[in-house]
Design a protein around this motif. Structure first.
Motif, PDB file in Angstrom:
ATOM      1  N   ILE A   1      46.113  76.676 -72.458  1.00 25.15           N
ATOM      2  CA  ILE A   1      45.536  75.418 -72.951  1.00 25.15           C
ATOM      3  C   ILE A   1      45.416  74.411 -71.811  1.00 25.15           C
ATOM      4  O   ILE A   1      44.379  73.752 -71.658  1.00 25.15           O
ATOM      5  CB  ILE A   1      46.376  74.858 -74.121  1.00 25.15           C
ATOM      6  N   ALA A   2      46.452  74.299 -70.983  1.00 26.63           N
ATOM      7  CA  ALA A   2      46.401  73.379 -69.837  1.00 26.63           C
ATOM      8  C   ALA A   2      45.281  73.766 -68.874  1.00 26.63           C
ATOM      9  O   ALA A   2      44.539  72.907 -68.387  1.00 26.63           O
ATOM     10  CB  ALA A   2      47.750  73.363 -69.115  1.00 26.63           C
ATOM     11  N   GLU A   3      45.137  75.053 -68.598  1.00 24.84           N
ATOM     12  CA  GLU A   3      44.067  75.516 -67.711  1.00 24.84           C
ATOM     13  C   GLU A   3      42.694  75.252 -68.336  1.00 24.84           C
ATOM     14  O   GLU A   3      41.746  74.888 -67.647  1.00 24.84           O
ATOM     15  CB  GLU A   3      44.230  77.004 -67.393  1.00 24.84           C
ATOM     16  N   ALA A   4      42.587  75.436 -69.647  1.00 25.57           N
ATOM     17  CA  ALA A   4      41.321  75.176 -70.343  1.00 25.57           C
ATOM     18  C   ALA A   4      40.931  73.708 -70.228  1.00 25.57           C
ATOM     19  O   ALA A   4      39.750  73.382 -70.064  1.00 25.57           O
ATOM     20  CB  ALA A   4      41.426  75.597 -71.809  1.00 25.57           C
ATOM     21  N   MET A   5      41.902  72.815 -70.293  1.00 28.79           N
ATOM     22  CA  MET A   5      41.629  71.382 -70.128  1.00 28.79           C
ATOM     23  C   MET A   5      41.061  71.112 -68.726  1.00 28.79           C
ATOM     24  O   MET A   5      40.129  70.329 -68.573  1.00 28.79           O
ATOM     25  CB  MET A   5      42.903  70.558 -70.358  1.00 28.79           C
ATOM     26  N   ASP A   6      41.606  71.782 -67.712  1.00 26.19           N
ATOM     27  CA  ASP A   6      41.069  71.653 -66.347  1.00 26.19           C
ATOM     28  C   ASP A   6      39.641  72.178 -66.272  1.00 26.19           C
ATOM     29  O   ASP A   6      38.780  71.577 -65.628  1.00 26.19           O
ATOM     30  CB  ASP A   6      41.933  72.425 -65.332  1.00 26.19           C
ATOM     31  N   VAL A   7      39.385  73.308 -66.928  1.00 29.10           N
ATOM     32  CA  VAL A   7      38.047  73.903 -66.926  1.00 29.10           C
ATOM     33  C   VAL A   7      37.046  72.964 -67.607  1.00 29.10           C
ATOM     34  O   VAL A   7      35.917  72.801 -67.140  1.00 29.10           O
ATOM     35  CB  VAL A   7      38.066  75.301 -67.593  1.00 29.10           C
TER      36      VAL A   7
ATOM     37  N   ALA B   1      35.022  78.013 -64.146  1.00 26.08           N
ATOM     38  CA  ALA B   1      35.720  79.055 -64.899  1.00 26.08           C
ATOM     39  C   ALA B   1      36.910  79.574 -64.097  1.00 26.08           C
ATOM     40  O   ALA B   1      36.914  79.510 -62.862  1.00 26.08           O
ATOM     41  CB  ALA B   1      34.754  80.191 -65.220  1.00 26.08           C
ATOM     42  N   LYS B   2      37.910  80.098 -64.810  1.00 27.63           N
ATOM     43  CA  LYS B   2      39.111  80.626 -64.155  1.00 27.63           C
ATOM     44  C   LYS B   2      39.495  81.973 -64.758  1.00 27.63           C
ATOM     45  O   LYS B   2      39.333  82.202 -65.949  1.00 27.63           O
ATOM     46  CB  LYS B   2      40.300  79.682 -64.351  1.00 27.63           C
ATOM     47  N   MET B   3      40.030  82.838 -63.913  1.00 29.26           N
ATOM     48  CA  MET B   3      40.614  84.101 -64.351  1.00 29.26           C
ATOM     49  C   MET B   3      42.130  83.939 -64.222  1.00 29.26           C
ATOM     50  O   MET B   3      42.631  83.640 -63.131  1.00 29.26           O
ATOM     51  CB  MET B   3      40.145  85.254 -63.467  1.00 29.26           C
TER      52      MET B   3
ATOM     53  N   PHE C   1      40.137  85.154 -69.295  1.00 28.82           N
ATOM     54  CA  PHE C   1      39.034  84.436 -68.657  1.00 28.82           C
ATOM     55  C   PHE C   1      38.817  83.154 -69.442  1.00 28.82           C
ATOM     56  O   PHE C   1      38.688  83.178 -70.672  1.00 28.82           O
ATOM     57  CB  PHE C   1      37.767  85.288 -68.672  1.00 28.82           C
ATOM     58  N   VAL C   2      38.769  82.020 -68.715  1.00 28.94           N
ATOM     59  CA  VAL C   2      38.589  80.712 -69.338  1.00 28.94           C
ATOM     60  C   VAL C   2      37.309  80.090 -68.809  1.00 28.94           C
ATOM     61  O   VAL C   2      37.120  79.988 -67.590  1.00 28.94           O
ATOM     62  CB  VAL C   2      39.780  79.772 -69.035  1.00 28.94           C
TER      63      VAL C   2
ATOM     64  N   GLU D   1      41.610  91.848 -70.681  1.00 30.26           N
ATOM     65  CA  GLU D   1      42.283  93.092 -70.331  1.00 30.26           C
ATOM     66  C   GLU D   1      43.766  92.972 -70.641  1.00 30.26           C
ATOM     67  O   GLU D   1      44.352  91.902 -70.490  1.00 30.26           O
ATOM     68  CB  GLU D   1      42.079  93.348 -68.830  1.00 30.26           C
ATOM     69  N   THR D   2      44.359  94.067 -71.106  1.00 23.56           N
ATOM     70  CA  THR D   2      45.806  94.115 -71.328  1.00 23.56           C
ATOM     71  C   THR D   2      46.362  95.389 -70.705  1.00 23.56           C
ATOM     72  O   THR D   2      45.646  96.380 -70.562  1.00 23.56           O
ATOM     73  CB  THR D   2      46.162  94.111 -72.836  1.00 23.56           C
TER      74      THR D   2
END
Length: 109
Positions: free
Chosen positions: A66-72, A78-80, A104-105, A31-32
């Motif tokens: 990218i940092a959040e994706a590494m955590d996922v 998953a994270k929003m 959404f990751v 979403e934007t």
């Protein structure tokens, strides 16, 4: 940047990386609002070594995603994420264009 060809479809890159045994997360702009650097549907794929392909925003936001994706990738949860105009405290990354994006990751299995 990853070792794949620049401009390659991030979804094809994700498939290629998964076939080669890499752990992969995908971030999708869902979403934007207002002015945003990338439209809804834009993708960024990240592997467990921090290689990435695609784009969901740019600048500091891209680094944060990218940092959040590494955590996922690490925990599978998953994270929003939501990014808007950066505040004066500089503790949060933001968009200088004045818009907001929701990303959404998720880890791919």
């Amino acid at each position: 940047m990853s070792e794949t060809s620049f401009g390659l479809d991030p979804l094809m890159t994700a498939e290629e990386w998964m076939k080669s045994g890499r752990s992969v997360a995908i971030a999708t702009v869902i979403e934007t609002w207002g002015s945003a650097p990338r439209p809804a549907g834009s993708h960024l794929v990240v592997d467990g070594d921090g290689n990435f392909e695609g784009s969901v925003s740019g600048g500091c936001v891209e680094g944060a995603v990218i940092a959040e994706a590494m955590d996922v990738i690490g925990d599978g949860k998953a994270k929003m994420l939501e990014f808007g105009v950066a505040d004066e405290t500089a503790w949060r990354v933001g968009l200088s264009c004045g818009g907001r994006i929701r990303v959404f990751v998720e880890r791919l299995a």
